[in-house]
Write a protein that holds these residues in place. Structure first.
Motif, PDB file in Angstrom:
ATOM      1  N   TRP A  96      12.507   4.658   5.807  1.00 56.96           N
ATOM      2  CA  TRP A  96      12.866   6.372   5.297  1.00 56.96           C
ATOM      3  C   TRP A  96      12.742   6.654   3.781  1.00 56.96           C
ATOM      4  CZ3 TRP A  96      13.775   8.884   9.537  1.00 56.96           C
ATOM      5  CH2 TRP A  96      14.108   8.298  10.362  1.00 56.96           C
ATOM      6  N   PHE A  97      12.686   6.638   3.075  1.00 56.99           N
ATOM      7  CA  PHE A  97      12.559   7.126   2.253  1.00 56.99           C
ATOM      8  C   PHE A  97      10.987   7.375   1.642  1.00 56.99           C
ATOM      9  CE2 PHE A  97      11.948   7.641  -2.812  1.00 56.99           C
ATOM     10  CZ  PHE A  97      12.637   8.521  -3.204  1.00 56.99           C
ATOM     11  N   GLY A  98      10.532   5.886   1.485  1.00 54.65           N
ATOM     12  CA  GLY A  98       9.346   5.084   1.458  1.00 54.65           C
ATOM     13  C   GLY A  98       8.434   6.103   2.719  1.00 54.65           C
ATOM     14  N   GLU A  99       8.361   6.038   3.533  1.00 55.87           N
ATOM     15  CA  GLU A  99       7.442   7.060   4.720  1.00 55.87           C
ATOM     16  C   GLU A  99       7.700   8.437   4.494  1.00 55.87           C
ATOM     17  OE1 GLU A  99       7.085   2.747   7.524  1.00 55.87           O
ATOM     18  OE2 GLU A  99       7.914   4.781   8.446  1.00 55.87           O
ATOM     19  N   GLY A 100       9.195   8.928   3.826  1.00 57.64           N
ATOM     20  CA  GLY A 100       9.558  10.108   4.342  1.00 57.64           C
ATOM     21  C   GLY A 100       8.759  10.946   2.955  1.00 57.64           C
ATOM     22  N   VAL A 101       9.814  10.361   1.969  1.00 54.30           N
ATOM     23  CA  VAL A 101       9.629  11.214   0.996  1.00 54.30           C
ATOM     24  C   VAL A 101       9.116  10.954  -0.309  1.00 54.30           C
ATOM     25  CG1 VAL A 101      11.378  12.080  -1.315  1.00 54.30           C
ATOM     26  CG2 VAL A 101      12.608  11.305   0.716  1.00 54.30           C
ATOM     27  N   THR A 102       8.270   9.530  -0.302  1.00 57.66           N
ATOM     28  CA  THR A 102       7.191   9.320  -1.060  1.00 57.66           C
ATOM     29  C   THR A 102       5.801   9.924  -1.029  1.00 57.66           C
ATOM     30  OG1 THR A 102       8.565   7.404  -1.350  1.00 57.66           O
ATOM     31  CG2 THR A 102       5.976   7.131  -2.366  1.00 57.66           C
ATOM     32  N   PRO A 103       5.840  10.217   0.333  1.00 63.32           N
ATOM     33  CA  PRO A 103       3.918  10.910   0.533  1.00 63.32           C
ATOM     34  C   PRO A 103       4.596  12.741  -0.218  1.00 63.32           C
ATOM     35  CG  PRO A 103       4.239   9.369   2.403  1.00 63.32           C
ATOM     36  CD  PRO A 103       5.657   9.655   2.247  1.00 63.32           C
ATOM     37  N   GLU A 104       5.543  13.091   0.439  1.00 63.36           N
ATOM     38  CA  GLU A 104       5.809  14.383  -0.096  1.00 63.36           C
ATOM     39  C   GLU A 104       5.489  14.756  -1.583  1.00 63.36           C
ATOM     40  OE1 GLU A 104       6.364  18.816  -0.184  1.00 63.36           O
ATOM     41  OE2 GLU A 104       6.230  17.250   1.451  1.00 63.36           O
ATOM     42  N   LEU A 105       5.979  13.285  -2.715  1.00 62.77           N
ATOM     43  CA  LEU A 105       6.070  13.349  -3.957  1.00 62.77           C
ATOM     44  C   LEU A 105       4.771  13.258  -4.700  1.00 62.77           C
ATOM     45  CD1 LEU A 105       9.685  11.230  -5.139  1.00 62.77           C
ATOM     46  CD2 LEU A 105       9.287  13.444  -4.842  1.00 62.77           C
ATOM     47  N   VAL A 106       3.720  12.147  -4.041  1.00 61.21           N
ATOM     48  CA  VAL A 106       2.503  12.315  -4.212  1.00 61.21           C
ATOM     49  C   VAL A 106       1.961  13.486  -3.436  1.00 61.21           C
ATOM     50  CG1 VAL A 106       0.825  11.042  -3.355  1.00 61.21           C
ATOM     51  CG2 VAL A 106       2.412   9.723  -3.493  1.00 61.21           C
ATOM     52  N   ALA A 107       2.381  14.253  -3.064  1.00 57.97           N
ATOM     53  CA  ALA A 107       1.456  15.233  -3.133  1.00 57.97           C
ATOM     54  C   ALA A 107       1.584  16.509  -3.747  1.00 57.97           C
ATOM     55  CB  ALA A 107       2.188  15.932  -1.075  1.00 57.97           C
ATOM     56  N   ARG A 108       2.920  16.574  -4.420  1.00 66.77           N
ATOM     57  CA  ARG A 108       3.031  17.358  -5.482  1.00 66.77           C
ATOM     58  C   ARG A 108       2.710  16.920  -6.959  1.00 66.77           C
ATOM     59  NH1 ARG A 108       9.481  19.334  -4.360  1.00 66.77           N
ATOM     60  NH2 ARG A 108       9.320  19.430  -1.801  1.00 66.77           N
ATOM     61  N   GLY A 109       1.901  15.569  -7.270  1.00 62.19           N
ATOM     62  CA  GLY A 109       1.532  15.286  -7.841  1.00 62.19           C
ATOM     63  C   GLY A 109       2.630  14.578  -8.976  1.00 62.19           C
ATOM     64  N   LEU A 110       3.582  14.433  -8.505  1.00 55.62           N
ATOM     65  CA  LEU A 110       4.820  13.787  -9.537  1.00 55.62           C
ATOM     66  C   LEU A 110       4.758  11.576  -8.782  1.00 55.62           C
ATOM     67  CD1 LEU A 110       7.628  15.482  -8.092  1.00 55.62           C
ATOM     68  CD2 LEU A 110       6.602  16.109 -10.559  1.00 55.62           C
ATOM     69  N   VAL A 111       4.356  11.310  -7.844  1.00 54.62           N
ATOM     70  CA  VAL A 111       4.566   9.946  -8.154  1.00 54.62           C
ATOM     71  C   VAL A 111       2.643   9.770  -7.718  1.00 54.62           C
ATOM     72  CG1 VAL A 111       4.402   8.226  -6.339  1.00 54.62           C
ATOM     73  CG2 VAL A 111       6.273   9.811  -7.169  1.00 54.62           C
ATOM     74  N   THR A 112       2.326   8.589  -7.974  1.00 56.49           N
ATOM     75  CA  THR A 112       1.127   7.959  -8.178  1.00 56.49           C
ATOM     76  C   THR A 112       0.663   6.961  -7.345  1.00 56.49           C
ATOM     77  OG1 THR A 112      -0.163   8.933 -10.386  1.00 56.49           O
ATOM     78  CG2 THR A 112      -1.374   7.223  -9.655  1.00 56.49           C
ATOM     79  N   ARG A 113      -0.019   7.535  -5.463  1.00 57.97           N
ATOM     80  CA  ARG A 113       0.625   5.852  -4.933  1.00 57.97           C
ATOM     81  C   ARG A 113      -0.399   4.533  -5.131  1.00 57.97           C
ATOM     82  NH1 ARG A 113       3.386   4.850  -0.983  1.00 57.97           N
ATOM     83  NH2 ARG A 113       3.133   7.072   0.389  1.00 57.97           N
ATOM     84  N   ARG A 114      -0.242   3.783  -5.346  1.00 59.16           N
ATOM     85  CA  ARG A 114      -0.103   2.801  -5.877  1.00 59.16           C
ATOM     86  C   ARG A 114      -0.908   2.022  -4.495  1.00 59.16           C
ATOM     87  NH1 ARG A 114       4.009  -0.389  -9.307  1.00 59.16           N
ATOM     88  NH2 ARG A 114       2.214  -1.581 -10.522  1.00 59.16           N
ATOM     89  N   GLU A 115      -1.828   1.202  -4.813  1.00 56.31           N
ATOM     90  CA  GLU A 115      -2.201   0.167  -3.834  1.00 56.31           C
ATOM     91  C   GLU A 115      -1.906  -1.217  -3.355  1.00 56.31           C
ATOM     92  OE1 GLU A 115      -5.519   1.148  -2.470  1.00 56.31           O
ATOM     93  OE2 GLU A 115      -5.441   2.998  -4.335  1.00 56.31           O
ATOM     94  N   ASP A 116      -1.365  -0.891  -1.562  1.00 53.49           N
ATOM     95  CA  ASP A 116      -1.443  -1.658  -1.378  1.00 53.49           C
ATOM     96  C   ASP A 116      -2.153  -3.575  -1.388  1.00 53.49           C
ATOM     97  OD1 ASP A 116      -0.361  -3.919   0.336  1.00 53.49           O
ATOM     98  OD2 ASP A 116       0.217  -2.385   1.804  1.00 53.49           O
ATOM     99  N   PRO A 117      -1.001  -3.866  -1.793  1.00 58.45           N
ATOM    100  CA  PRO A 117      -1.487  -5.602  -2.592  1.00 58.45           C
ATOM    101  C   PRO A 117      -2.085  -6.477  -1.432  1.00 58.45           C
ATOM    102  CG  PRO A 117       0.873  -6.159  -2.581  1.00 58.45           C
ATOM    103  CD  PRO A 117      -0.001  -4.018  -2.638  1.00 58.45           C
ATOM    104  N   ARG A 118      -1.898  -6.326  -0.099  1.00 62.04           N
ATOM    105  CA  ARG A 118      -1.735  -7.469   0.850  1.00 62.04           C
ATOM    106  C   ARG A 118      -3.887  -6.826   1.042  1.00 62.04           C
ATOM    107  NH1 ARG A 118       1.566  -5.112   4.872  1.00 62.04           N
ATOM    108  NH2 ARG A 118       0.488  -3.350   4.926  1.00 62.04           N
ATOM    109  N   PRO A 119      -4.300  -8.004   0.893  1.00 62.85           N
ATOM    110  CA  PRO A 119      -5.833  -7.918   1.934  1.00 62.85           C
ATOM    111  C   PRO A 119      -5.866  -6.934   3.053  1.00 62.85           C
ATOM    112  CG  PRO A 119      -4.825  -9.971   1.688  1.00 62.85           C
ATOM    113  CD  PRO A 119      -4.168  -9.432   0.760  1.00 62.85           C
ATOM    114  N   PRO A 120      -7.337  -6.573   3.249  1.00 62.77           N
ATOM    115  CA  PRO A 120      -7.573  -6.609   4.651  1.00 62.77           C
ATOM    116  C   PRO A 120      -7.019  -7.218   5.794  1.00 62.77           C
ATOM    117  CG  PRO A 120      -9.758  -5.714   2.899  1.00 62.77           C
ATOM    118  CD  PRO A 120      -8.588  -6.339   2.114  1.00 62.77           C
ATOM    119  N   GLN A 121      -6.505  -7.055   6.940  1.00 63.89           N
ATOM    120  CA  GLN A 121      -6.950  -7.857   8.488  1.00 63.89           C
ATOM    121  C   GLN A 121      -8.328  -7.814   8.979  1.00 63.89           C
ATOM    122  OE1 GLN A 121      -4.168  -9.577   8.466  1.00 63.89           O
ATOM    123  NE2 GLN A 121      -4.232  -9.037   6.576  1.00 63.89           N
ATOM    124  N   GLY A 122      -8.428  -9.004   9.605  1.00 59.94           N
ATOM    125  CA  GLY A 122      -9.306  -8.588  10.562  1.00 59.94           C
ATOM    126  C   GLY A 122     -11.359  -8.699  10.063  1.00 59.94           C
TER     127      GLY A 122
END
Length: 381
Positions: free
Chosen positions: A355-381
């Motif tokens: 709930w927090f990671g999919e709802g609040v974190t994007p809002e904080l990223v949009a405000r420039g408060l949080v820098t989105r870190r890259e997902d460490p998982r390799p791309p699928q397919g």
């Protein structure tokens, strides 16, 4: 100043209720099997939470310490083998082991996990629990010992033989042959007069429980002044629960459902036990919720800051409740006061992380408060 988001590992158990996972009468020794929906803190469930936290962009997860939960060092080093970049904020009690051994453990941990250790120093505010570990010092002497303990740990991390002659420790040539790289950041909390100077002298991050903003500002100003007197700079963090939903109505309905599990007897038992604490921080938490009131108007002690958790649970007793935008607003408000690290949790921890990671974190990223870190998982397919 970037916001650092952290989550919590419920190594004492989890579930869909605020009712404690343990019986109150014995301080958390006996498991409470009468509460439905409880989840044991087995390794498979904790792996789910750790992987979710990493995927959702949390930087670290906090583990508690005490006789009521699993050992933080062993649990987290196991979880490190199932994650790639997630850090572990390992809570431990100074004085229960040698500071030289603790310095060595931290160094080994850093090498095993490739630098993913943070340390949360918990001096201890419950004498009954401390005695279970064989520790009989009183409140203020525990903080004095913590100061000596951290002096030794940092001295040993220098990589050279270190001598120390204090009231609680005498060390001759203490040494960690291979110091940790990087040195783990030290998180430290404490609201008493005895705790302040220890934080100012030794902490990298001073961690407070989720009090209303004006009270948090008072604590920040207090610790900042003490640190400046010592020629140091301390950063600040806060420990909060969250109930964040797509709308404020949904969030408050969830909070109300958590209250619905509680009855007067459960609250009275919890308050009686929690009221015995020596911890000034815990006393401040208890003072926030209207002496056990179930009235929502009394429990919302500041906009979107809800004290319902503290009716029956020790430690962090408040939650940010509201829409994702509401919760982001409150985080931004604390951030403006100087809070950099947000150590968050919710019941159950797996679902609330999403709930927090999919709802609040994007809002904080949009405000420039949080820098989105890259997902460490390799791309699928």
């Amino acid at each position: 100043m970037t916001v650092h988001l952290h989550w919590f590992l419920p190594t004492g158990g989890d579930g869909r209720t605020l009712v404690d996972r343990h019986a109150y009468a014995d301080g958390g020794i006996t498991r409470n099997g009468s509460v439905p929906g409880l989840r044991a803190p087995d390794i498979d469930y904790l792996i789910q939470i750790a992987k979710a936290a990493e995927q959702l962009g949390f930087e670290a997860v906090l583990t508690p310490t005490g006789t009521w939960c699993e050992d933080a060092w062993l649990t987290t080093v196991a979880l490190a083998q199932h994650t790639e970049r997630l850090k572990f904020l390992v809570a431990f009690r100074p004085g229960l082991i040698s500071p030289v051994l603790a310095a060595q453990m931290a160094a080994t941990y850093q090498r095993i996990t490739r630098g993913r250790l943070l340390l949360n120093v918990v001096t201890g505010g419950d004498s009954a629990e401390q005695r279970r570990f064989g520790d009989r010092l009183d409140h203020d002497r525990r903080y004095a010992r913590t100061a000596e303990f951290l002096s030794v740990v940092r001295g040993v991390w220098s990589g050279r033989p270190y001598d120390f002659d204090g009231r609680h420790f005498r060390i001759d040539g203490g040494l960690t042959a291979l110091p940790p790289d990087p040195l783990p950041e030290v998180f430290f909390g404490g609201s008493s007069a005895a705790a302040g100077p220890v934080a100012a002298e030794h902490a990298d991050v001073y961690l407070t429980w989720g009090e209303p903003p004006w009270q948090v500002k008072e604590k920040i100003d207090w610790i900042r002044r003490l640190a400046e007197e010592r020629g140091r700079t301390v950063r600040f963090g806060i420990r909060l629960h969250t109930v964040s939903r797509d709308s404020a109505r949904e969030a408050w309905a969830t909070a109300d459902r958590l209250l619905a599990d509680l009855d007067d007897g459960t609250i009275a038992s919890a308050q009686e036990l929690l009221g015995r604490t020596e911890s000034v921080g815990q006393q401040r938490m208890l003072a926030l919720h209207g002496r056990g009131s179930l009235d929502r108007d009394e429990l919302e002690i500041s906009p979107n800051l809800w004290a319902g958790v503290g009716l029956v649970r020790g430690g962090a007793g408040t939650a940010l409740v509201g829409s994702h935008i509401d919760v982001a607003d409150r985080i931004e408000e604390y951030h403006a006061l100087g809070v950099e690290h947000f150590v968050l949790s919710g019941y159950p921890h797996l679902e609330e992380a999403y709930w927090f990671g999919e709802g609040v974190t994007p809002e904080l990223v949009a405000r420039g408060l949080v820098t989105r870190r890259e997902d460490p998982r390799p791309p699928q397919g």
